[in-house]
Design an enzyme around this catalytic site. Structure first.
Site: not given
Length: 163
Positions: A120, A75
């Site tokens: 993220h 991610s």
């Protein structure tokens, strides 16, 4: 992870996933963003962006999470691709409305339980920074500066995460 850590663990965590849905969403995102970004950046730059996105996510987890936090998944790299795509589109004076909505929704979802928001955000910021270098240092005579800056960034990440 059994508590035994190897020097490859921080890197390999970017290629490991928790379940089938996790890898499916990341691979679909990689397919979509890669199809759009790789032709613009080229294979080498795209690969560097991806790896530095993993590093950026790991660094953010180490900085913003409790000691010993371990995360899995690509991610951070996927968010790096989103951040880079935003910079590339803005540099071309293209409309970024849909991408900003997509990034916004993904950032909001990052704060759901069990999701590493730190990775993220770290990936997103790293992707924007790396793409900023790509956009600013486009000329052939600037390539030494570009790759030197990327090497310094990569070495700093590696030293920080303790690989």
């Amino acid at each position: 992870v059994t508590g035994v850590q190897t020097c490859a663990l921080p890197i390999s965590s970017g290629f490991d996933h928790g379940d089938v849905m996790h890898i499916a969403f990341n691979m679909y995102s990689l397919f979509v963003l890669g199809t759009l970004l790789e032709p613009f950046l080229g294979k080498l730059r795209f690969g560097l962006l991806y790896i530095l996105g993993i590093f950026g996510g790991i660094v953010a987890v180490k900085l913003l999470s409790p000691y010993g936090t371990f995360v899995l998944g690509a991610s951070g790299a996927i968010f790096a691709l989103m951040g880079a795509f935003l910079v590339v589109l803005r540099s071309q004076r293209m409309d970024t409305t849909q991408l900003l909505i997509l990034i916004g929704l993904n950032v909001v979802m990052s704060f759901l339980p069990g999701i590493a928001w730190e990775a993220h955000i770290g990936g997103l910021v790293t992707g924007m920074a790396v793409a900023g270098l790509f956009v600013l240092l486009r000329q052939k005579q600037e390539q030494v500066i570009l790759y030197s800056a990327l090497a310094v960034m990569g070495i700093a990440f590696v030293l920080f995460i303790g690989v």
